[in-house]
Scaffold this active site. Structure first.
Site, PDB file in Angstrom:
ATOM      1  N   GLU A 206      -1.015  -3.988   0.720  1.00  0.00           N
ATOM      2  CA  GLU A 206      -2.038  -3.602  -0.253  1.00  0.00           C
ATOM      3  C   GLU A 206      -1.823  -4.230  -1.633  1.00  0.00           C
ATOM      4  OE1 GLU A 206      -3.058   0.497  -0.459  1.00  0.00           O
ATOM      5  OE2 GLU A 206      -3.680   0.590   1.643  1.00  0.00           O
ATOM      6  N   GLU A 406      -3.409   0.294   8.666  1.00  0.00           N
ATOM      7  CA  GLU A 406      -3.485   1.697   8.242  1.00  0.00           C
ATOM      8  C   GLU A 406      -4.893   2.208   8.481  1.00  0.00           C
ATOM      9  OE1 GLU A 406      -2.199   2.709   4.309  1.00  0.00           O
ATOM     10  OE2 GLU A 406      -0.446   1.402   4.388  1.00  0.00           O
TER      11      GLU A 406
END
Length: 500
Positions: A206, A406
């Site tokens: 991320e 995720e």
């Protein structure tokens, strides 16, 4: 046909007797799956060999924050600063996974997980960020990897999940170009030491989160309100400084890819894990789909686009103007080093899109204030993102392997009077998301695996311990683990390799 594996059976499992019961029920679930016709409309199969896994991050679960010569990270510093974390909580102990990893691997096995995505704490390996490696830190990950493999669980390692060594932050952190080089060196070392057993390494998790929310803060409109989100190190950089941090982050990724290729065993694979900005076509007709695809490329220009194309888009540089990052041709060559796979974290649509005759060719449609959302204020409900995100990654960049690194949701989970957790909201969320993911695989999108966030409740960054994302409920006072209703749902999907 064997007796169905129920939730009550699942929660009765003890660590000591788990594997024997698991084997029997695994066969029973497989037998049930075999009795269903593949053509049945109630069965939505995933591709043969599809990988079902769970995910965690080191700082959120390990604890042992100052044990065995580990150095402090920016998250240790941030969480120890009063007022930064809800209720002034921290992850000094968290899930105590550092000491309880064997128990946790047993729980993964009981979940039917075939893979586990975990992150390696950089300051546990290099307490100062560079210099001599800490053998005790490496020993922990060696033990964890061996334990996973012993129980038939494939380890997938993430090299950076936001816990930068504080020693490097003191030298400028991601504003300092040397941090990118230090990360490349660290990545090469880990590949050298672990690639005999780990075949897949995610470089950085991320980029958008730790760069934008960590170095400027992020404000987003949710339900008619503005929500501010900040992460460590909690800086407020200028646009020019932020763009340079962004560049150093993707440069670190490229250096890591090259280092892993140089130091890892033959066949070692690597790629990023990005929380991709996801424009979703509001209407599924060709012109709106094309507009959403174009928006995906442009809205991800600072991260995924430059990593997969080796260039900054003209529109991105023009929008930055005088604040554009300082870049060299060699930088772009390194950043654009081909990857073996692309990991994407998918929680929600970023925006809905309609085609437009005006530049840039699409029109953004904001979320209505009444748009449904999950517990987290940022998490609007939009399972269709799970279809469009991998589809566009494939169509834009011809990714041959895609992983959903995720996907999950926070819930206000509580123990019922019978000691169980009936998280029907999470089951609903997962069923809807996985239906869209199965649609993508059925359409030929090469998604190879899915990692649910998270294997168990943990320290949820600035939100502390209030937002629970896990399949396993954790009592943080006693460290008791209790499988939730969603745990048995996940297990059935994994064993059947299908939604039913």
């Amino acid at each position: 046909m064997g007796t169905p594996f129920t939730r009550r059976d699942f929660v009765k499992l003890t660590t000591a007797g788990m594997l024997g019961v698991l084997a029997a029920n695994h066969a029973s679930a497989a037998q049930r799956s075999a009795t269903r016709s593949p053509q049945s409309p109630s069965v939505r199969p995933f591709p043969k060999g599809f990988l079902w896994g769970t995910a965690t991050a080191a700082y959120q679960i390990e604890g042992a924050w100052a044990e065995d010569a580990k150095g402090p990270s920016i998250w240790d510093t941030y969480a120890h600063t009063p007022g930064k974390i809800k209720n002034n909580e921290n992850a000094d102990v968290a899930n105590d996974h550092y000491h309880r990893y064997q128990e946790d691997v047993q729980l993964m096995k009981a979940l039917g997980a075939k893979a586990y995505r975990f992150s390696i704490a950089w300051p546990r390996i290099y307490p100062e960020g560079t210099g001599p490696a800490n053998p005790k830190g490496l020993d922990f990950y060696n033990r964890l990897v061996d334990e996973l493999l012993t129980h038939g669980i494939q380890p997938y390692a993430t090299l950076y999940h936001w816990d930068l060594p504080q020693a490097l932050q003191d030298k400028g952190g991601w504003q300092n170009r040397d941090t990118a080089k230090a990360f490349g060196d660290y990545a090469g070392y880990m590949a050298e030491k672990l690639s005999d057993r780990i075949t897949h390494f995610f470089t950085i998790n991320e980029f958008h989160s730790f760069v934008d929310m960590g170095h400027r803060g992020l404000e987003m409109a949710v339900g008619g309100k503005t929500v501010s989100i900040e992460l460590a190190p909690g800086m407020k950089l200028s646009p020019a400084e932020l763009n340079q941090v962004r560049h150093h982050a993707v440069l670190a990724h490229g250096l890591a890819v090259n280092a892993i290729r140089a130091k890892g065993k033959k066949g070692t694979k690597c790629g990023p894990a990005e929380n991709i900005t996801i424009p979703v076509p509001l209407i599924e007709s060709p012109e709106h789909i094309q507009a959403a695809e174009r928006a995906t490329r442009e809205m991800n220009a600072g991260y995924l686009t430059v990593m997969l194309e080796g260039q900054y888009l003209d529109a991105y540089l023009n929008a930055a103007g005088k604040d554009a990052p300082k870049v060299t041709a060699d930088d772009l060559k390194i950043i654009g080093t081909p990857v073996d796979f692309v990991g994407i974290n998918v929680y929600r649509p970023s925006i809905y899109v309609l085609a437009s005759d005006n530049a840039p060719g699409y029109r953004e449609i904001p979320f209505n204030a009444s748009h449904p959302k999950m517990l987290s204020s940022w998490h609007v409900l939009g399972p269709e993102a799970m279809y469009w995100a991998p589809r566009f990654v494939h169509s834009l960049w011809k990714a041959k392997e895609i992983y959903i690194t995720e996907n999950g949701c926070a819930a206000d989970d509580t123990l019922a009077e019978d000691g169980q957790v009936y998280d029907t909201d999470r089951v609903m969320f997962l069923r809807n998301c996985l239906t869209q993911l199965q649609r993508a695989t059925a359409d030929g999108v090469p998604v190879r695996g899915y990692f649910l966030w998270s294997m168990m409740d943990n320290f949820e960054w600035s939100a502390g311990y209030g937002n629970r994302f896990g399949l396993i409920y954790v009592d943080f006072k006693t460290q008791k683990r209790t499988p939730k209703l969603s745990a048995s749902f996940f297990r059935e999907v994994s064993v059947r390799n299908a939604l039913a």
